[in-house]
Design a protein around this motif. Structure first.
Motif, short mmCIF file in Angstrom:
data_model
loop_
_atom_site.label_atom_id
_atom_site.label_comp_id
_atom_site.label_asym_id
_atom_site.label_seq_id
_atom_site.Cartn_x
_atom_site.Cartn_y
_atom_site.Cartn_z
N ALA A 140 45.38 32.18 46.20
CA ALA A 140 45.09 32.95 44.99
C ALA A 140 44.41 34.28 45.32
O ALA A 140 44.72 35.32 44.73
CB ALA A 140 44.22 32.14 44.03
N ILE A 141 43.49 34.26 46.28
CA ILE A 141 42.83 35.50 46.71
C ILE A 141 43.86 36.44 47.32
O ILE A 141 43.84 37.65 47.06
CB ILE A 141 41.70 35.19 47.71
N GLN A 142 44.78 35.89 48.10
CA GLN A 142 45.82 36.73 48.68
C GLN A 142 46.76 37.25 47.58
O GLN A 142 47.24 38.37 47.66
CB GLN A 142 46.61 35.96 49.73
N GLY A 143 46.98 36.43 46.55
CA GLY A 143 47.78 36.89 45.42
C GLY A 143 47.10 38.04 44.70
O GLY A 143 47.76 39.00 44.29
N SER A 144 45.78 37.97 44.54
CA SER A 144 45.04 39.05 43.92
C SER A 144 45.14 40.32 44.75
O SER A 144 45.35 41.42 44.22
CB SER A 144 43.56 38.65 43.76
N THR B 93 46.64 38.34 32.71
CA THR B 93 45.38 37.89 33.30
C THR B 93 45.64 36.81 34.35
O THR B 93 44.80 36.55 35.20
CB THR B 93 44.44 37.31 32.22
N MET B 94 46.82 36.22 34.30
CA MET B 94 47.19 35.17 35.25
C MET B 94 47.94 35.72 36.47
O MET B 94 48.44 34.98 37.30
CB MET B 94 48.10 34.14 34.56
N ALA B 95 48.02 37.05 36.61
CA ALA B 95 48.90 37.66 37.60
C ALA B 95 48.54 37.35 39.05
O ALA B 95 49.42 37.34 39.92
CB ALA B 95 48.94 39.18 37.40
N ALA B 96 47.28 37.08 39.35
CA ALA B 96 46.92 36.71 40.72
C ALA B 96 47.62 35.40 41.12
O ALA B 96 48.13 35.27 42.24
CB ALA B 96 45.41 36.57 40.87
N LEU B 97 47.64 34.46 40.19
CA LEU B 97 48.33 33.19 40.42
C LEU B 97 49.83 33.40 40.55
O LEU B 97 50.47 32.90 41.48
CB LEU B 97 48.03 32.24 39.26
N TRP B 98 50.40 34.16 39.62
CA TRP B 98 51.85 34.40 39.66
C TRP B 98 52.27 35.11 40.94
O TRP B 98 53.30 34.77 41.54
CB TRP B 98 52.26 35.25 38.46
N THR B 99 51.46 36.06 41.38
CA THR B 99 51.80 36.80 42.60
C THR B 99 51.66 35.92 43.83
O THR B 99 52.43 36.05 44.78
CB THR B 99 50.91 38.05 42.72
N ALA B 100 50.69 35.01 43.81
CA ALA B 100 50.56 34.06 44.92
C ALA B 100 51.82 33.21 45.06
O ALA B 100 52.29 32.93 46.16
CB ALA B 100 49.34 33.17 44.71
N LYS B 101 52.37 32.82 43.92
CA LYS B 101 53.61 32.04 43.93
C LYS B 101 54.80 32.92 44.32
O LYS B 101 55.60 32.55 45.19
CB LYS B 101 53.83 31.43 42.55
N ASP C 13 43.39 47.02 38.39
CA ASP C 13 42.02 47.10 38.92
C ASP C 13 41.05 46.11 38.28
O ASP C 13 39.84 46.21 38.50
CB ASP C 13 41.49 48.53 38.76
N GLN C 14 41.57 45.17 37.51
CA GLN C 14 40.69 44.22 36.84
C GLN C 14 40.38 42.98 37.69
O GLN C 14 39.41 42.27 37.43
CB GLN C 14 41.29 43.78 35.50
N PHE C 15 41.20 42.72 38.69
CA PHE C 15 41.06 41.47 39.43
C PHE C 15 39.97 41.54 40.51
O PHE C 15 39.83 42.53 41.21
CB PHE C 15 42.39 41.09 40.09
N SER C 16 39.24 40.45 40.63
CA SER C 16 38.25 40.32 41.69
C SER C 16 38.95 40.35 43.05
O SER C 16 40.03 39.80 43.22
CB SER C 16 37.49 39.01 41.53
#
Length: 343
Positions: free
Chosen positions: A245-249, A51-59, A284-287
């Motif tokens: 974070a949006i770019q990570g998502s 569930t934290m993957a948007a943050l992790w991907t941003a990093k 497909d769960q991320f905003s």
């Protein structure tokens, strides 16, 4: 006067005039201007769930760096440990579930949700093979990361759906890996977790009693949280963090290799099949916009109402400030990523 005499006069004159010509200016330096120093920022997340993957991907994708932020990420236990770190400014921005924010603010806290990325409960209740039916959990204990954590919210929704409300006890274990260890060690009879931890549980011989997503209940889980004071004093840093974070998502949803690399790096998951299944589950769960889910936050209020009377008259808007995401949308950033302002 002979032409030789004239030449004898003109040549010295020309030389004299040449000596009076201003010197050429020194060549200008072609070195590029020194880049502004990045702003160092400590941030946190609360779970090894993707569930934290948007943050992790941003990093992992360098999007914080692109925004001029030198972000250091660490996992901090949900509840008082994380809330204290945010309040003190040690961790001014974090990814966390909304439940703890809602309950703290109802009791006078200064926390605020500035962006949201998942509003579905992607957790499951896992149990040993000896437990085949929900009623076998009566009088038992279920492990969750902490009280108010995403897993606690999902656990409460799940046990009510199973008809076990008030008949099981929740135990704070510290995180999904610790929950799995507690089940295997016999300290609890079940646990709430999501991929990739559910896959590790399955590999350890446990099985799924309930996929909480089947309940259809919305809840704001992965959210960007800070304090209202930090938002007032550092709006630029909050905006840059949320943009990253949006770019990570976006990258997680469109770049499978990068998404799986981020999951692997932050969950210590190396099995290719587990990475594949985790990525597929969450893709497909991320905003796509970062806007918080008002419906999800209302569910957080409904859960809080059991213990905090003020929740019954509160509204989701009290816990949210959408100034940053609205500004990012107005800038055309969403159109740049997705080709539309309303993806």
């Amino acid at each position: 006067m002979s032409r030789w005499s004239v030449s004898a006069l003109v040549v010295p004159l020309l030389l004299a005039l040449a000596g009076c010509t201003p010197a050429s200016p020194p060549p200008q330096s072609t070195a590029p201007p020194k880049a502004a120093e990045k702003v160092a920022l400590t941030s946190a997340y609360t779970t090894t769930s993707a569930t934290m993957a948007a943050l992790w991907t941003a990093k992992q994708g360098g999007y914080f760096d692109q925004e001029g932020l030198d972000v250091k990420l660490s996992r901090i236990q949900a509840g008082p440990p994380l809330m204290g770190a945010i309040q003190s400014g040690e961790v001014p921005l974090a990814f966390a579930g909304a439940q703890q924010i809602v309950e703290a603010d109802l009791q006078g806290g200064d926390y605020v949700i500035v962006a949201g990325f998942i509003d579905t409960l992607g957790q499951s209740i896992y149990v040993p093979a000896s437990i085949e039916r929900p009623e076998q959990l009566k009088g038992g204990a279920i492990g969750v990361s902490n009280f108010g954590a995403i897993t606690h919210v999902a656990g409460q929704v799940g046990v009510e759906y199973l008809g076990l409300k008030g008949q099981v006890t929740f135990v704070a274990t510290g995180g999904p890996p610790e929950t799995l260890a507690s089940i295997l060690g016999g300290k609890v009879q079940g646990g709430v977790m999501s991929p990739p931890d559910t896959l590790k549980a399955r590999a350890a011989g446990l099985h799924e009693l309930l996929d909480v997503a089947r309940t259809g209940v919305k809840s704001q889980t992965a959210a960007v949280v800070t304090t209202r004071r930090y938002l007032r004093e550092h709006p630029d840093q909050v905006e840059r963090y949320v943009r990253a974070a949006i770019q990570g998502s976006h990258a997680f949803q469109t770049d499978k290799a990068l998404g799986q690399k981020a999951i692997e790096a932050f969950t210590d998951t190396h099995d290719p099949d587990q990475l594949e299944e985790t990525y597929t589950y969450f893709k497909d769960q991320f905003s796509k916009t970062g806007f918080p889910s008002m419906e999800g936050i209302q569910q957080n209020l409904d859960i809080a109402a059991d213990n905090v009377p003020q929740a019954k008259t509160a509204t989701p808007a009290q816990f949210v400030d959408t100034t940053i995401v609205e500004k990012i949308k107005a800038s055309g950033f969403l159109r740049q990523l997705w080709g539309t302002d309303t993806p």
